[in-house]
Design an enzyme around this catalytic site. Sequence first.
Site, mmCIF file in Angstrom:
data_model
loop_
_atom_site.group_PDB
_atom_site.id
_atom_site.type_symbol
_atom_site.label_atom_id
_atom_site.label_comp_id
_atom_site.label_asym_id
_atom_site.label_seq_id
_atom_site.Cartn_x
_atom_site.Cartn_y
_atom_site.Cartn_z
ATOM 1 N N GLU A 27 6.482 -10.737 2.067
ATOM 2 C CA GLU A 27 7.791 -11.032 2.638
ATOM 3 C C GLU A 27 8.783 -10.075 3.188
ATOM 4 O O GLU A 27 9.426 -9.686 3.981
ATOM 5 C CB GLU A 27 8.536 -12.198 1.610
ATOM 6 C CG GLU A 27 9.847 -12.781 2.306
ATOM 7 C CD GLU A 27 9.375 -13.695 3.529
ATOM 8 O OE1 GLU A 27 9.752 -13.376 4.584
ATOM 9 O OE2 GLU A 27 8.841 -14.747 3.264
ATOM 10 N N ILE B 129 15.063 -11.521 4.770
ATOM 11 C CA ILE B 129 15.243 -12.999 5.335
ATOM 12 C C ILE B 129 13.737 -13.582 5.044
ATOM 13 O O ILE B 129 12.729 -12.971 5.370
ATOM 14 C CB ILE B 129 15.430 -12.926 6.881
ATOM 15 C CG1 ILE B 129 16.653 -12.282 7.331
ATOM 16 C CG2 ILE B 129 15.165 -14.157 7.304
ATOM 17 C CD1 ILE B 129 16.779 -12.311 8.762
ATOM 18 N N LYS C 96 5.684 -6.633 12.856
ATOM 19 C CA LYS C 96 6.511 -7.996 12.165
ATOM 20 C C LYS C 96 6.002 -9.175 13.006
ATOM 21 O O LYS C 96 5.896 -10.235 12.326
ATOM 22 C CB LYS C 96 7.899 -7.509 11.946
ATOM 23 C CG LYS C 96 8.304 -6.528 11.132
ATOM 24 C CD LYS C 96 9.731 -6.056 11.235
ATOM 25 C CE LYS C 96 10.117 -4.897 10.138
ATOM 26 N NZ LYS C 96 11.207 -4.275 10.469
#
Lengths: 404, 404
Positions: A120, A127, A196
């Site tokens: 994450e 986020i 990402k």
Amino acid sequence: MSKKLTIGLFGFGVVGQGLYDIIKTKNLNIEIKKIAIKDAGKERSLPASYFTTDKDELLNDPEINTIIELINDTEAAFEIASRALSSGKSVVSASKKMIALHLEELLKLQDQYDTSLLYEGAVCGSIPIIRNLEEYYDNELLHSICGIFNGSSNYILSKGFLEGMDYATALKQAQDLGFAETDPTMDVGGYDAKFKLIIAAAHAYGVVVEPEAVLNLGIENLAADDIQYAREKGLKIKLVPVAKELDDEHVALFVMPKLVTPDEFLYNVEYEYNGVIVQAAFADQQFFFGKGAGGHPTGSAVLSDVAALRYDYQYEYKKLRTNKGLKFTNDIELCVYLRYEDDELVEALEFVEIKERYYSGSYKYIIGKLKLSKLIDNKQRISDQKAFLAFADQLTGVSLVSAK
Amino acid sequence: MSKKLTIGLFGFGVVGQGLYDIIKTKNLNIEIKKIAIKDAGKERSLPASYFTTDKDELLNDPEINTIIELINDTEAAFEIASRALSSGKSVVSASKKMIALHLEELLKLQDQYDTSLLYEGAVCGSIPIIRNLEEYYDNELLHSICGIFNGSSNYILSKGFLEGMDYATALKQAQDLGFAETDPTMDVGGYDAKFKLIIAAAHAYGVVVEPEAVLNLGIENLAADDIQYAREKGLKIKLVPVAKELDDEHVALFVMPKLVTPDEFLYNVEYEYNGVIVQAAFADQQFFFGKGAGGHPTGSAVLSDVAALRYDYQYEYKKLRTNKGLKFTNDIELCVYLRYEDDELVEALEFVEIKERYYSGSYKYIIGKLKLSKLIDNKQRISDQKAFLAFADQLTGVSLVSAK
């Protein structure tokens, strides 16, 4: 009940230090046993017995069941992650490049050894977007994801738009604040955002895409004229990665600057903040907002991943495993703003439709529709000309469509 | 692989209709078999064979494995949910009041019959906050949750602050737009926000709290003087539910108007939007933002829950089951802005500390610190006097502390 985690930590910078502090004070059933560092000479806040420069001391320790990998070197990170997964250890990593480049292999290792890799912290700082894409949004119901994924380039854009600061000074500031990667091209060239995006797309749509196949245009060529153009029109320029489902079979990905209107959520995402917009069923937009760059946001995400490992949490990659044929494509048309020097670039891009064209002595731009593939073919030419390109669909009322 | 869902749907308003449309067009392996309605006479967009006014036709149908409950009547909703769970059917509900009032019993039923009750649509519309609290944020790492949970009262406040509209006209508009509950007290009195807070707190901290035990003060008594006060100070007034971990043993909950400063995320949450701020480890703030009122946001959340049931998703209530003694408390002190008529109220509230006091002929206020329990004791008195109260910690630099 939660499982006791015994941790081997790679890297002891801001994030590693912060993790240590929280784990020590909170009742989490987690122990950091050993920390691998590169520089044995540096003064540390912990007793020397915690540290080693030998990665094997962590990777070969059977008591260590969890590896946290927070180092900068992509290939070394991959070696650590794959060795750890292969020996039954769970891994938490924040290395987006490593994960985007090796996603396929990392998936296989997790399957083969029934181990868990969580990351994450690699995507949009604090986020929890991976978890939400993985767990909450069904791909059938997910129209698109886009956002501001790179805090460093956003910081530079905010400095330019809000404070009139020039590009070089703003970049230097971002680096001094620890927001920017060591190689600024990663940030301002849109590579970091692309890595990402690729990770997010795997969890959103179940597609594994080679980074090379995805176009990334950055903000390196942003000029005062572009800023002035945007200002006069009441717009801002943001660096925006996009993943969009075109139909039941195709999903498009790209990273490009975007002209953003004031009614878009991203308009107000400034400085080192990140924002992710998930467009889901019922045409409803969900907005996730938080700090995207710096040690603390990453630390917060890494810690949440570590906490989840106590309950043997694994990404299921449900959408990858049940993918009914959703494929990545570059075969789309889109509307762009292009500031250019030489007409030869305009010809090479073969605009399908020109909506606006302007030129004065020093400033020429076109707003028009073209094929994404033409941008890919001419990436070097764009760069050589120092041309600036921004996605402008929102402005022209045109939406991404398949080029067929 | 995903499981086929055969659905019995209670209620066919905006949400029900939208659900039907999406389920029909998307390849979700979901079929809506029967729809229970109250009014058999109303014209419907589907063949009559879909509808029934007899709930047993859905609840007793062994082929129906999933109930979606979208009705307004709290006790009827509870009967439907509990009968469905008891007969092995999964349930998706958007009835916050029903869930907040019956959480304990609904937990037992899920355990006893190994069935699943999901209710993301009950809390903050399309914002997946329950799922994030349930799955992502460990309670040890969660400092506080607060936000704007009620779109209708926020709409009224925005109309007042941004457009100078009076309270009654704004309320009427919110109702006409379908944002407000039938009984406006639920929205403007902070009850709706409180039910949502209680549900969120169960997933955040593993505490099940009786709604009666939690103070809710609303915006009914907001006057022009209060708006002017806030404006002059550069503040806005928002209705904010708060859940805060005080220490390893205590968590406080309350719903109150709050004076919000421009640097708070909630400052820019306007009209029917909801926003949730999660303050987590590393002192990092995560902000979730989306539409909170109206049929579509709720439908989006309900649909995500339904999609998750195809993979037998259940809330684990991990924090409830492993709760190491975190308890709800009202034993805290906080700073408030109080506009009042009669000094008798000020005396009854027994301020611990008065920071500011102002009075002219028609307008008197105090900013000071008091015990939450004093507010609870004097709720009727506050209401009788039409006094207005807002949480003001942010302003005074004081943070919530245990009163001990």
